[in-house]
Scaffold this motif. Structure first.
Motif, PDB file in Angstrom:
ATOM      1  N   ILE B 134     -31.366  -5.871 -20.830  1.00  0.00           N
ATOM      2  CA  ILE B 134     -30.976  -4.974 -21.932  1.00  0.00           C
ATOM      3  C   ILE B 134     -30.668  -3.614 -21.327  1.00  0.00           C
ATOM      4  O   ILE B 134     -31.512  -3.028 -20.654  1.00  0.00           O
ATOM      5  N   TYR B 135     -29.472  -3.136 -21.574  1.00  0.00           N
ATOM      6  CA  TYR B 135     -29.028  -1.913 -20.898  1.00  0.00           C
ATOM      7  C   TYR B 135     -28.812  -0.808 -21.940  1.00  0.00           C
ATOM      8  O   TYR B 135     -27.950  -0.914 -22.796  1.00  0.00           O
ATOM      9  N   LYS B 152     -39.022  -5.172 -28.773  1.00  0.00           N
ATOM     10  CA  LYS B 152     -38.944  -6.160 -29.857  1.00  0.00           C
ATOM     11  C   LYS B 152     -37.895  -7.225 -29.502  1.00  0.00           C
ATOM     12  O   LYS B 152     -38.091  -8.418 -29.767  1.00  0.00           O
ATOM     13  N   MET B 153     -36.803  -6.819 -28.896  1.00  0.00           N
ATOM     14  CA  MET B 153     -35.789  -7.802 -28.492  1.00  0.00           C
ATOM     15  C   MET B 153     -36.314  -8.676 -27.353  1.00  0.00           C
ATOM     16  O   MET B 153     -36.071  -9.883 -27.325  1.00  0.00           O
ATOM     17  N   VAL B 154     -37.043  -8.071 -26.411  1.00  0.00           N
ATOM     18  CA  VAL B 154     -37.629  -8.880 -25.331  1.00  0.00           C
ATOM     19  C   VAL B 154     -38.563  -9.930 -25.918  1.00  0.00           C
ATOM     20  O   VAL B 154     -38.584 -11.086 -25.475  1.00  0.00           O
ATOM     21  N   ASP B 155     -39.332  -9.516 -26.921  1.00  0.00           N
ATOM     22  CA  ASP B 155     -40.252 -10.442 -27.580  1.00  0.00           C
ATOM     23  C   ASP B 155     -39.530 -11.573 -28.303  1.00  0.00           C
ATOM     24  O   ASP B 155     -39.920 -12.735 -28.230  1.00  0.00           O
ATOM     25  N   MET B 162     -35.586  -8.196 -19.414  1.00  0.00           N
ATOM     26  CA  MET B 162     -35.842  -6.929 -18.705  1.00  0.00           C
ATOM     27  C   MET B 162     -34.965  -5.833 -19.286  1.00  0.00           C
ATOM     28  O   MET B 162     -34.052  -6.090 -20.053  1.00  0.00           O
ATOM     29  N   ILE B 163     -35.259  -4.588 -18.896  1.00  0.00           N
ATOM     30  CA  ILE B 163     -34.621  -3.421 -19.495  1.00  0.00           C
ATOM     31  C   ILE B 163     -34.093  -2.486 -18.419  1.00  0.00           C
ATOM     32  O   ILE B 163     -34.785  -2.218 -17.435  1.00  0.00           O
ATOM     33  N   LYS B 164     -32.877  -2.035 -18.607  1.00  0.00           N
ATOM     34  CA  LYS B 164     -32.361  -0.949 -17.762  1.00  0.00           C
ATOM     35  C   LYS B 164     -32.245   0.293 -18.631  1.00  0.00           C
ATOM     36  O   LYS B 164     -31.531   0.295 -19.627  1.00  0.00           O
TER      37      LYS B 164
END
Lengths: 292, 292, 292, 292
Positions: B134-135, B152-155, B162-164
Motif C-alpha cells: 500500500i503506497y 484496516k486494509m492490511v487486516d 505492507m505499507i510504503k
C-alpha cells in the motif's frame, strides 16, 4: 469568444456495466442543461469524469457534444491530460470537431514548476487557434497556479484569454481583477462561492448544478448582474447547502444520483468512484424536494 | 514475500525525441542499481514516470525489468492507474510476467473516500495472488490515507501486506508501528527522512538515490540496523542535501540529469516535465562531486 | 444592542518614549473616526494594541474612550485576556465605565478546547449584563472557533448575541447565516473581504481603515445595502490594495504610519512591534495619495 | 553553558482556589524531577503555565526554583512576554536571582516579522549576560522561525547560543545541523519526536514527562547516545502513547492530573485551562499503570 453567464457541465453517462459511454443519455443530459438556460456547455470537465475515460471514449463524448449542441450555444471542451503530447492531441481534436473553447488544466502526477506549466500551455496554444480557458483547480489537478502566474500566461500565450478559478479563495479573484485592471475575464469554478465570485466581477459561473436544479443558477447570475442584491442573496442561500453538497460528495456521483432521483437514469460513476451511499442519496433527495 | 533493505527505483529512459522507451538504456540503469547493492528493484514508480507512459510502454517496461533482473532480487511493479479496471489490468499483467510485488497507490483526479479506496485495493487484490504494498503519497497521488485506514486494509484485504509511507511525517510511522504492535512492515518513501524512518522501525527504504550515489543508501541502512548510530548520522547528513534536492527538483528530472552527468545519457523526462535547468544541474554536479 | 454599519477601530497613541498612553491624541483619533461617519467605536481591539498594554493603561484607554465618545455612538470594548479571571475583571470594568458592548476573544498560549472556551465566555457573560460579541481571529488569538460552536455559545450563553468573524474564509459567514437562518448578526473582521461579507449578509464591518481613508468604508457599506452592486464593486476595488496592505503590514504599525503621513503624529507601535520601514511607508504614501 | 540530556519542566502548583502559587508543592515537583535524573530544570515554560501568571507570581516561581535547586543542576527560566520591555524586565530578574539560562520565545498577538523578532532577542541579550535558548513553538507562540533565521540570530546576537525546536518537523533539525555544520546545539521540544530528534543530533530533550514517568526519558536519551538503537526504539515506543497524550491533552492539565493520580496533589491548571475530564483521566491512569 469570451464566455459569460452560466457554463453548464454535463456528466458522462455510462452503460449499465460501466464499460462504455451512453451517448443517447448524454444527449438527454444536454437537453436538461439547455432547458436550464445555460449560456454554454462544457463537456469533459471534472463532472464529466474525463480523467477516467479512454481516448476513444473521450473523443466520442467531445464529438457528440459539439454535434448535439449544434451551435445553439458555445461548447467548451476540457483537456486535462497528463502528458503535453496527449493534451495537444486532444486539443487538436477539439478544434477539428468544431468546439469553441478549450478549458486546459495542468493535471499532474508530479508537482509541476511554473516553467513546465507555461510550456505545457504554450504547446497547446500553438497547436490550435481555439481560445484557451486557464483552469486552476489544485484539489483535483494537484497543481496550484497563482493569479500573477496565470495573468503572465494570458499576457504571453496567444490563445490563453480567460481564467477559471476553483480554489475557493475569493482573494484570488480580487487579485486577478486588480492586477489585470478588470480586463482579463475570469469565471467561478467553486459552486458554493458563486455569490461572492459574481459580485467580485466574475463573468461566468462554471457549474453542474443546472443538471439538477434548472435555471436557479442562471437566476442568481442575473440577479447579481442586475444589482438585485437582496434577491441574489436569497437565491444563493436557497441553493447553498445543495451546492456545497454536490462538491463535497463528488460532482459525478452526486449529479448522477440526482438525475436518477429525477427519473434520468444515467448509470453510476466509474470505479474507483462509487455512487452515493443511501444516507447521502436521502439527503440529496430532501434537498431537491425543497429546491425543485 | 516481505521486502527489506534498499528498494531501488530506476528511471525510465526515453529515446531522443521523447516518443518511445529505450529499453537498452533501462537495462543499464538497472545495472547501476544492482551494483549499488539494492535489495529489490521497483519499476514504474514516481521516478519511473509511470503516469506519463502509454499502456504499451508501461507493459514493455514492466516485462523488460522482470526479465532483465531475472530473479537475482525481487521486482516490484508500481500500479497507479486512475480507474480500477485499468489498475486490475496492470496488476494482472505484472503477475503474468513474473513480478514479485505490486506497489499500489490510489492516484486520482477526484478526492476518493475511504470506501472507494478500500474497494479499489480489494479489486486489485482479488485479481492476482501477488502481495500488495500500500503506497501512500498524497503529494503525487492527491489522496491521503491515515495509518489507521491502511492498517484496516492490511487486516481486511488478503494480499495487502505492507505499507510504503511517503508523507514525510515521521509520526505516521510511529502510529503504524504502535497500532500494529510492530507486526506490519512499513517502508520509507521520503528520501530526506531516511534516518528517522529506519530508526523508527522501517524495514526498508524506497529510493532512486542509488541510481546516482551507489551503495551509500545501503551503507546507511546497514549502519542503522547494526546500531552504529554515530556512523548512521554521519552517512545520513552526508547524503542529506542530495536527497532533499532530488525530491524537490522532481525525481525523474534530477536523476536523469545526474545519470547524464555521470556518462549515462538516458534522455530527458517526458513533457510537461522538463530537464533540470542549468543552475540546478550545476548544483547537482557539485553535490555529486562531493558524494561519489 | 446590535451593531450595524462601520465599527471603527482607533489605534492607541503612545508617548514618544513608547512608555505611556497619550490620551489627548487618542481623542484626536476618535475625532477622525467620527468624521469618517463610523457607526460605533471599538477600543482595545487588535488595532489598539490591547495585548501590549498594562492593566492601568488598558483601563485608562477604555474609560477615556467611553467618556470622549459620550454617547454619540455605541462604544465596544475589546477583551482578550489570557486568564478568565482577568477577562472577567476587564469586562466588569467596561460595564462600570458605561461601555455598550464587549468584544471577547479567547486569546491563548495553549490551544483551548471547546469546553474551555465555552466556560471562559460563560464566566464573562455571568459577570456583566453587557452584550458580548464573540470574536474569532485565530491568526492573532491562536484559537479557531467553528461557526457551529459559536452559534452554540450564542444559544447557550445569555449575553453572547453576535459574532465577529475574521478568519478570511467567506464560507464561515455562509455557515453562520444558514445555520442560524439569518437570525444571528455577524460582522466582518477581515478588511479585504468586506465586499463579499456584506453581500453575504454581514450586518457590519469592523475596521481601522476609517482612521486613514475617511468615509470610504461607510460608502461601500451603504452601496451594498442599497443594492448598488456596480458602485460597491468599484468602491471595494478602489480600497482593496490599501485594505490588504494594512492587514499584511500589521494594523497598528500601518495605521500609525498613515496617521503620521497625514499630520496626526501618534507615536510608533509598542515593541516588539516596529514602525513600517521606509519602503512600506512609501507604498502607503502612494496608496493614500490615490485614495484620499 | 550548553545544556545536554534531559531538561525537566515542572508544572506550577496552585492553591485550591486557583488564586495563588503553592511554592511548597513546587519544591515537591522539583524533587520528582531530580529523582528522575534530569540534567537541568526549566521553570516557567509551557508546562509551567507562565503565560497565566501575574508578574509577582512569575518572579516567586523563578526565585524559588533557583533557590530550591541550589546549583545541583542548571536552571533555565522561560521568558515569553508580549512586550519587549517586559521580556527584558523578566530576563534581568532571572539573571539577578542566579538562573543559568534564559529560554526566550516571541509570544505574540500580532504576527511578528523577522526584524521585530531579531530586535526583541537583541534587546534581551543586551540586558543580561545569560546565554539564551531560542525557543521556536509556533503552536503556542503564534510565530514561526525558520532554521535559517534562528541561525542568523545565533550568529549575530551575542548571548543567543542554542535552539529549542518544537514544531514537530524533523526536517527543521536536519536543516539546523547541516547549515551550522553540527556546531549549534539544538534541543528537542516535541515529546513524541524524541527518538528521531536525538538520532538527528539533538543535544537534549526538553520535557515535562519526568514529572510522571521517572527516568524513562533519561534512559532513552542514554540509549541513543550509546548507540543502543534497538533498546532506544523499544524505550521510545513504550513511552510513545503517553508522550503524545500529554501534548495533545495540554501539558499542564495532563501533568497535574497525573501527579494527583500518583499522590502529588498540585491543584488544577488556571482558567481558561480546565483539568482533564474523567475519560482522559482514566486513559492517563491506564497508561501510567503500564509505564511506572
Amino acid at each position: 469568444m469570451n464566455l459569460s453567464g452560466i457554463i453548464g457541465y454535463p456528466v458522462t453517462p455510462f452503460s449499465h456495466d460501466n464499460k462504455s459511454v451512453d451517448l443517447n443519455k448524454l444527449g438527454k443530459v444536454i437537453d436538461v442543461l439547455l432547458k436550464a438556460k445555460v449560456d454554454a456547455i462544457a463537456a469533459l470537465g471534472s463532472a464529466g469524469e474525463a480523467a477516467y475515460l479512454s481516448e476513444s471514449e473521450w473523443k466520442q463524448v467531445a464529438e457528440y457534444t459539439v454535434k448535439y449542441v449544434d451551435g445553439r450555444i458555445p461548447v467548451v471542451i476540457g483537456v486535462a491530460q497528463l502528458t503535453t503530447e496527449q493534451a495537444v492531441n486532444y486539443a487538436k481534436y477539439a478544434y477539428e470537431i468544431g468546439a469553441d473553447v478549450i478549458m486546459l488544466s495542468p493535471f499532474s502526477y508530479y508537482k509541476l514548476n511554473e516553467q513546465e506549466i507555461y510550456s505545457h500551455y504554450e504547446s497547446v496554444s500553438n497547436s490550435t487557434p481555439l481560445p484557451i480557458m486557464i483552469y486552476n483547480n489544485p484539489s483535483t489537478c494537484g497543481v496550484d497556479m497563482s493569479p500573477e502566474f496565470m495573468l503572465k500566461m494570458v499576457d504571453g500565450i496567444e490563445n490563453a484569454t480567460m481564467i477559471k478559478e476553483s480554489t475557493g479563495d475569493i482573494q484570488r479573484m480580487h487579485k486577478i481583477y486588480k492586477l489585470s485592471k478588470g480586463k482579463v475575464p475570469f469565471l467561478n469554478g467553486c459552486n458554493h462561492m458563486a455569490l461572492e465570485a459574481l459580485n467580485a466581477g466574475a463573468s461566468g459561473w462554471c457549474t453542474a448544478a443546472p443538471c439538477l436544479i434548472g435555471d436557479q443558477p442562471k437566476q442568481l447570475f442575473d440577479a447579481v448582474k442586475k444589482g438585485e442584491s437582496e434577491k441574489a442573496k436569497t437565491l444563493f442561500y436557497k441553493q447553498y447547502e445543495f451546492l456545497e453538497f454536490i462538491v463535497s460528495s463528488g460532482l459525478a456521483a452526486a449529479v448522477k444520483s440526482g438525475l436518477a432521483l429525477q427519473g434520468n437514469e444515467v448509470g453510476g460513476p466509474r470505479k474507483p468512484l462509487l455512487p452515493l451511499n443511501e444516507s447521502a442519496k436521502n439527503r440529496l433527495k430532501g434537498m431537491l424536494a425543497e429546491l425543485v
